[in-house]
Motif scaffolding. Structure first.
Motif, PDB file in Angstrom:
ATOM      1  N   LEU A  10       0.835  -1.204   0.000  1.00  0.00           N
ATOM      2  CA  LEU A  10       0.000   0.000   0.000  1.00  0.00           C
ATOM      3  C   LEU A  10       0.869   1.254   0.000  1.00  0.00           C
ATOM      4  O   LEU A  10       0.533   2.252  -0.649  1.00  0.00           O
ATOM      5  N   ASP A  11       1.984   1.197   0.716  1.00  0.00           N
ATOM      6  CA  ASP A  11       2.897   2.344   0.739  1.00  0.00           C
ATOM      7  C   ASP A  11       3.447   2.618  -0.658  1.00  0.00           C
ATOM      8  O   ASP A  11       3.553   3.777  -1.075  1.00  0.00           O
ATOM      9  N   VAL A  12       3.797   1.554  -1.389  1.00  0.00           N
ATOM     10  CA  VAL A  12       4.271   1.724  -2.768  1.00  0.00           C
ATOM     11  C   VAL A  12       3.175   2.331  -3.633  1.00  0.00           C
ATOM     12  O   VAL A  12       3.427   3.241  -4.430  1.00  0.00           O
ATOM     13  N   MET A  13       1.962   1.849  -3.479  1.00  0.00           N
ATOM     14  CA  MET A  13       0.850   2.390  -4.264  1.00  0.00           C
ATOM     15  C   MET A  13       0.652   3.874  -3.988  1.00  0.00           C
ATOM     16  O   MET A  13       0.433   4.670  -4.905  1.00  0.00           O
ATOM     17  N   ASP A  14       0.740   4.274  -2.710  1.00  0.00           N
ATOM     18  CA  ASP A  14       0.566   5.686  -2.367  1.00  0.00           C
ATOM     19  C   ASP A  14       1.671   6.540  -2.981  1.00  0.00           C
ATOM     20  O   ASP A  14       1.423   7.615  -3.521  1.00  0.00           O
ATOM     21  N   ARG A  15       2.923   6.033  -2.925  1.00  0.00           N
ATOM     22  CA  ARG A  15       4.055   6.814  -3.439  1.00  0.00           C
ATOM     23  C   ARG A  15       4.034   6.911  -4.954  1.00  0.00           C
ATOM     24  O   ARG A  15       4.579   7.861  -5.526  1.00  0.00           O
ATOM     25  N   ARG A  16       3.443   5.920  -5.615  1.00  0.00           N
ATOM     26  CA  ARG A  16       3.424   5.908  -7.079  1.00  0.00           C
ATOM     27  C   ARG A  16       2.097   6.383  -7.654  1.00  0.00           C
ATOM     28  O   ARG A  16       1.878   6.290  -8.859  1.00  0.00           O
ATOM     29  N   SER A  17       1.236   6.902  -6.794  1.00  0.00           N
ATOM     30  CA  SER A  17      -0.061   7.378  -7.270  1.00  0.00           C
ATOM     31  C   SER A  17       0.102   8.669  -8.064  1.00  0.00           C
ATOM     32  O   SER A  17       0.968   9.497  -7.773  1.00  0.00           O
ATOM     33  N   GLU A  18      -0.740   8.847  -9.078  1.00  0.00           N
ATOM     34  CA  GLU A  18      -0.715  10.094  -9.848  1.00  0.00           C
ATOM     35  C   GLU A  18      -1.189  11.265  -8.989  1.00  0.00           C
ATOM     36  O   GLU A  18      -0.869  12.410  -9.261  1.00  0.00           O
ATOM     37  N   SER A  19      -1.961  10.948  -7.945  1.00  0.00           N
ATOM     38  CA  SER A  19      -2.402  11.971  -7.004  1.00  0.00           C
ATOM     39  C   SER A  19      -1.743  11.696  -5.657  1.00  0.00           C
ATOM     40  O   SER A  19      -2.153  10.793  -4.932  1.00  0.00           O
ATOM     41  N   PRO A  20      -0.673  12.418  -5.284  1.00  0.00           N
ATOM     42  CA  PRO A  20       0.077  12.133  -4.066  1.00  0.00           C
ATOM     43  C   PRO A  20      -0.777  12.136  -2.799  1.00  0.00           C
ATOM     44  O   PRO A  20      -0.439  11.476  -1.820  1.00  0.00           O
ATOM     45  N   ALA A  21      -1.885  12.867  -2.816  1.00  0.00           N
ATOM     46  CA  ALA A  21      -2.720  12.949  -1.615  1.00  0.00           C
ATOM     47  C   ALA A  21      -3.617  11.735  -1.460  1.00  0.00           C
ATOM     48  O   ALA A  21      -4.223  11.523  -0.410  1.00  0.00           O
ATOM     49  N   LYS A  22      -3.705  10.913  -2.486  1.00  0.00           N
ATOM     50  CA  LYS A  22      -4.620   9.775  -2.446  1.00  0.00           C
ATOM     51  C   LYS A  22      -4.070   8.668  -1.563  1.00  0.00           C
ATOM     52  O   LYS A  22      -2.909   8.300  -1.661  1.00  0.00           O
ATOM     53  N   VAL A  23      -4.915   8.130  -0.663  1.00  0.00           N
ATOM     54  CA  VAL A  23      -4.548   7.019   0.195  1.00  0.00           C
ATOM     55  C   VAL A  23      -5.302   5.790  -0.272  1.00  0.00           C
ATOM     56  O   VAL A  23      -6.526   5.817  -0.407  1.00  0.00           O
ATOM     57  N   HIS A  24      -4.582   4.708  -0.513  1.00  0.00           N
ATOM     58  CA  HIS A  24      -5.201   3.512  -1.050  1.00  0.00           C
ATOM     59  C   HIS A  24      -5.666   2.578   0.059  1.00  0.00           C
ATOM     60  O   HIS A  24      -5.175   2.626   1.184  1.00  0.00           O
ATOM     61  N   THR A  25      -6.597   1.719  -0.287  1.00  0.00           N
ATOM     62  CA  THR A  25      -7.203   0.803   0.669  1.00  0.00           C
ATOM     63  C   THR A  25      -6.824  -0.629   0.330  1.00  0.00           C
ATOM     64  O   THR A  25      -6.276  -0.908  -0.738  1.00  0.00           O
ATOM     65  N   MET A  26      -7.147  -1.545   1.257  1.00  0.00           N
ATOM     66  CA  MET A  26      -6.919  -2.964   0.996  1.00  0.00           C
ATOM     67  C   MET A  26      -7.691  -3.413  -0.247  1.00  0.00           C
ATOM     68  O   MET A  26      -7.227  -4.244  -1.019  1.00  0.00           O
ATOM     69  N   GLN A  27      -8.864  -2.833  -0.436  1.00  0.00           N
ATOM     70  CA  GLN A  27      -9.668  -3.195  -1.603  1.00  0.00           C
ATOM     71  C   GLN A  27      -8.964  -2.792  -2.897  1.00  0.00           C
ATOM     72  O   GLN A  27      -8.937  -3.571  -3.871  1.00  0.00           O
ATOM     73  N   SER A  28      -8.384  -1.604  -2.913  1.00  0.00           N
ATOM     74  CA  SER A  28      -7.680  -1.171  -4.129  1.00  0.00           C
ATOM     75  C   SER A  28      -6.409  -1.986  -4.351  1.00  0.00           C
ATOM     76  O   SER A  28      -6.024  -2.255  -5.494  1.00  0.00           O
ATOM     77  N   LEU A  29      -5.748  -2.403  -3.268  1.00  0.00           N
ATOM     78  CA  LEU A  29      -4.584  -3.276  -3.408  1.00  0.00           C
ATOM     79  C   LEU A  29      -4.989  -4.618  -4.002  1.00  0.00           C
ATOM     80  O   LEU A  29      -4.338  -5.122  -4.931  1.00  0.00           O
ATOM     81  N   ASN A  30      -6.062  -5.204  -3.488  1.00  0.00           N
ATOM     82  CA  ASN A  30      -6.526  -6.488  -4.018  1.00  0.00           C
ATOM     83  C   ASN A  30      -6.889  -6.372  -5.495  1.00  0.00           C
ATOM     84  O   ASN A  30      -6.624  -7.290  -6.285  1.00  0.00           O
ATOM     85  N   ALA A  31      -7.494  -5.228  -5.870  1.00  0.00           N
ATOM     86  CA  ALA A  31      -7.852  -5.024  -7.268  1.00  0.00           C
ATOM     87  C   ALA A  31      -6.593  -4.923  -8.137  1.00  0.00           C
ATOM     88  O   ALA A  31      -6.546  -5.463  -9.251  1.00  0.00           O
ATOM     89  N   LEU A  32      -5.544  -4.242  -7.628  1.00  0.00           N
ATOM     90  CA  LEU A  32      -4.313  -4.117  -8.386  1.00  0.00           C
ATOM     91  C   LEU A  32      -3.637  -5.482  -8.546  1.00  0.00           C
ATOM     92  O   LEU A  32      -3.154  -5.818  -9.630  1.00  0.00           O
ATOM     93  N   ILE A  33      -3.598  -6.271  -7.480  1.00  0.00           N
ATOM     94  CA  ILE A  33      -2.997  -7.604  -7.557  1.00  0.00           C
ATOM     95  C   ILE A  33      -3.766  -8.473  -8.552  1.00  0.00           C
ATOM     96  O   ILE A  33      -3.166  -9.207  -9.358  1.00  0.00           O
ATOM     97  N   HIS A  34      -5.092  -8.375  -8.526  1.00  0.00           N
ATOM     98  CA  HIS A  34      -5.915  -9.137  -9.465  1.00  0.00           C
ATOM     99  C   HIS A  34      -5.584  -8.751 -10.906  1.00  0.00           C
ATOM    100  O   HIS A  34      -5.440  -9.622 -11.776  1.00  0.00           O
ATOM    101  N   ARG A  35      -5.438  -7.449 -11.137  1.00  0.00           N
ATOM    102  CA  ARG A  35      -5.129  -6.980 -12.486  1.00  0.00           C
ATOM    103  C   ARG A  35      -3.725  -7.428 -12.904  1.00  0.00           C
ATOM    104  O   ARG A  35      -3.508  -7.817 -14.067  1.00  0.00           O
ATOM    105  N   LEU A  36      -2.769  -7.378 -11.974  1.00  0.00           N
ATOM    106  CA  LEU A  36      -1.419  -7.837 -12.276  1.00  0.00           C
ATOM    107  C   LEU A  36      -1.432  -9.307 -12.695  1.00  0.00           C
ATOM    108  O   LEU A  36      -0.767  -9.697 -13.658  1.00  0.00           O
ATOM    109  N   ARG A  37      -2.160 -10.120 -11.960  1.00  0.00           N
ATOM    110  CA  ARG A  37      -2.253 -11.542 -12.299  1.00  0.00           C
ATOM    111  C   ARG A  37      -2.840 -11.732 -13.696  1.00  0.00           C
ATOM    112  O   ARG A  37      -2.379 -12.587 -14.467  1.00  0.00           O
TER     113      ARG A  37
END
Length: 227
Positions: free
Chosen positions: A165-192
């Motif tokens: 989640l920390d990596v997702m926050d640092r690499r977000s196009e919007s630095p103020a955006k905080v990601h959730t477990m749900q968004s992490l799971n969605a990213l992992i699903h898309r990566l797979r």
């Protein structure tokens, strides 16, 4: 015009990988943050050796004080630069063998050297991903790439959800955006899904319940987990 020199991994986890030696300097080692040529073997130092181009166009190689040494054509490489020519062979840490050739000569290399590597490979400098020797196109988003790179760099160890989640926050196009477990799971699903486009028979990202995720390359992978 002189033919472009090419550095090819002959033996090692990245067997078959090659780099065109265009430019002035190439650092070889395990650390993707400072090396143009990244090798994953633990025996290889973070900054292991360096190739430089002289003003006359010749290539020179130097060991950078590596822990496990470098050999040029079977002889230990000292800290003083040594000339590097087509046909020469470098051995790093007694584990990784690289040969110097030219683009025209790669076709004559043994099949074992030039065969497409199995498994997943990453080139962190150019932010590129290959699966079973094929480049993943279109490229991953910045968030997807850096999450995958963190997983790969841990070499099979579990990476916690908080770290990802920390990596997702640092690499977000919007630095103020905080990601959730749900968004992490969605990213992992898309990566797979993206990795399955080139290799549907292997699960590269494994869920470790209660802990996080870990990267598992193919057991027979010859390219390793670069970076």
């Amino acid at each position: 015009m002189a033919a472009v020199a090419v550095l090819v991994v002959k033996h090692g986890q990245m067997a078959g990988q090659r780099w065109a030696l265009e430019g002035e300097r190439w650092t070889i080692g395990r650390d993707p943050s400072c090396c143009a040529i990244v090798l994953p073997e633990l025996e290889v130092s973070r900054r292991h050796a360096e190739i430089r181009r002289a003003e006359d166009g010749s290539l020179w190689v130097t060991d950078l004080g590596s822990r496990n040494g470098t050999w040029l054509n079977g002889r230990p490489l000292a800290l003083a630069p040594q000339p590097l020519r087509p046909g020469d062979e470098l051995l790093l840490a007694g584990k990784v063998s690289l040969i110097v050739t030219t683009a025209d000569e790669t076709a004559s290399l043994p099949r074992a050297v030039m065969s497409a590597p199995l498994g997943l490979c990453m080139d962190h400098e150019r932010r590129m991903v290959w699966v079973n020797g094929k480049e993943l196109r279109p490229p991953l988003s910045a968030q997807q790439y850096h999450v995958l790179h963190l997983l790969v760099s841990r070499q099979g160890k579990v990476v916690s959800r908080d770290e990802l989640l920390d990596v997702m926050d640092r690499r977000s196009e919007s630095p103020a955006k905080v990601h959730t477990m749900q968004s992490l799971n969605a990213l992992i699903h898309r990566l797979r899904e993206r990795l399955a486009e080139l290799d549907a028979e292997h699960n590269y990202i494994v869920t470790v319940r209660g802990h996080g995720f870990r990267f598992v390359n193919r057991a027979e992978a010859s390219c390793g987990e670069a970076g």
